[in-house]
Design an enzyme around this catalytic site. Structure first.
Site, mmCIF file in Angstrom:
data_model
loop_
_atom_site.group_PDB
_atom_site.id
_atom_site.type_symbol
_atom_site.label_atom_id
_atom_site.label_comp_id
_atom_site.label_asym_id
_atom_site.label_seq_id
_atom_site.Cartn_x
_atom_site.Cartn_y
_atom_site.Cartn_z
ATOM 1 N N ASP A 190 9.299 -3.854 0.551
ATOM 2 C CA ASP A 190 9.520 -4.527 1.831
ATOM 3 C C ASP A 190 8.742 -3.820 2.931
ATOM 4 O OD1 ASP A 190 10.574 -6.359 3.574
ATOM 5 O OD2 ASP A 190 12.505 -5.348 3.795
ATOM 6 N N ARG A 217 5.695 -5.762 8.832
ATOM 7 C CA ARG A 217 5.874 -4.796 9.925
ATOM 8 C C ARG A 217 4.728 -3.786 9.962
ATOM 9 N NH1 ARG A 217 11.857 -3.619 8.283
ATOM 10 N NH2 ARG A 217 11.224 -5.127 6.706
ATOM 11 N N TRP A 218 4.268 -3.391 8.802
ATOM 12 C CA TRP A 218 3.139 -2.441 8.728
ATOM 13 C C TRP A 218 1.927 -3.030 9.448
ATOM 14 C CZ3 TRP A 218 -1.849 -2.294 6.995
ATOM 15 C CH2 TRP A 218 -2.411 -1.034 6.735
ATOM 16 N N HIS A 222 0.022 -7.262 3.202
ATOM 17 C CA HIS A 222 0.141 -7.610 1.777
ATOM 18 C C HIS A 222 -1.039 -7.054 0.982
ATOM 19 C CE1 HIS A 222 3.498 -9.982 2.902
ATOM 20 N NE2 HIS A 222 2.827 -10.995 3.424
ATOM 21 N N ARG A 259 8.927 -19.178 3.917
ATOM 22 C CA ARG A 259 7.980 -18.607 4.900
ATOM 23 C C ARG A 259 6.927 -19.653 5.262
ATOM 24 N NH1 ARG A 259 6.998 -12.209 3.821
ATOM 25 N NH2 ARG A 259 9.175 -11.700 3.599
ATOM 26 N N LEU A 275 3.947 1.082 -20.674
ATOM 27 C CA LEU A 275 4.798 0.754 -19.522
ATOM 28 C C LEU A 275 5.077 -0.745 -19.566
ATOM 29 C CD1 LEU A 275 6.104 1.381 -16.711
ATOM 30 C CD2 LEU A 275 3.913 0.714 -15.707
#
Ligand code: FPP
Length: 239
Positions: free
Chosen positions: A16, A20-21, A33, A67, A127
């Site tokens: 999240d 804001r970044w 993003h 959105r 992984l």
């Protein structure tokens, strides 16, 4: 050094704070993003280096479809690029890619790339990378309940004999163990409809760091914090 027996087997992350970044830097959300993809790469690298077996990333919730259309389009285009350009490298590194969620909501083009990535990497085991896209925890539980109800109506399932482990078999990915650690970036104290069934006893770690800034050092901090915890699963502390 974190002892190997204190490394979580499954880490889930709510990524999240991209918006804001970007806003803090006067940039469009899109850049948040874009830079967030680099954090995804680093999270995968770190998970491999620490011998984490399962990494689940909450990339897009069912609620995220609400959105603005332009932003949704941009996020989908990032997924498409990542699934096109990065899969070969991930495959070489032994990463198995699984996309979980309502795959029928995705465009046919993206769906095709998802299917190809999953097919190519299905035998890998270094992984297990689960990407939750168009995922909702309540929807997953509802979908499981519907499948069970259908089988019960056909006389193929005896509801009174079911236990919690049987229920798990109706979730999207029964092979996915419960997360040991759930990390959320950007400070919000919510679980936002992520893996609701699976996080019953999961350890939570919330950091103020925004996702694009969440790099290896931050991930290691979360792992160290987890390693210092005493897990009880509702029982008493072992002495
Ligand atoms: C959260 O920040 C981010 C998203 C919902 C977008 C999805 C993540 C990425 C594009 C990173 C790359 C992922 C993959 C799997 C390649 P936000 O937009 O909710 O931020 P905000 O809360 O500050 O608005």
């Amino acid at each position: 050094m974190i002892p190997q027996d204190r490394i979580p087997r499954h880490v889930a992350i709510i990524m999240d704070g991209n918006g804001r970044w970007a806003r803090k830097r006067g940039l469009p959300r899109y850049y948040g993003h874009k830079v967030g993809v680099e954090s995804v790469r680093e999270a995968i690298r770190t998970a491999i280096d620490f011998g984490i077996e399962y990494l689940t990333l909450y990339a897009f919730s069912r609620e995220n479809w609400k959105r603005p259309g332009k932003e949704v389009e941009m996020i989908m285009s990032i997924f498409r690029q990542v699934l096109t350009r990065e899969v070969a490298k991930l495959h070489r590194e032994g990463v198995k890619i699984v996309v979980m969620g309502r795959l029928q909501d995705l465009s046919s083009d993206l769906r095709k790339r998802v299917d190809e990535a999953m097919e190519l990497t299905k035998a890998n085991s270094r992984l297990n990378l689960y990407l939750a896209i168009s995922y909702g925890g309540r929807t997953e539980i509802m979908d499981a309940a519907k499948k069970m109800a259908r089988l019960a109506a056909e006389g193929k399932l005896r509801l009174d004999e079911l236990n919690e482990e049987d229920f798990r078999n109706f979730l999207y990915h029964p092979e996915l163990p419960d997360p040991d650690l759930l990390i959320r970036t950007s400070g919000e104290l919510r679980v936002s409809n992520f893996l609701l069934w699976q996080i019953a006893y999961t350890e939570l770690y919330v950091t103020e760091t925004l996702w694009p800034d969440f790099r290896r050092e931050e991930f290691v901090k979360a792992l160290e914090d987890y390693a210092s915890r005493e897990r009880r699963f509702g029982g008493v502390k072992a002495s």
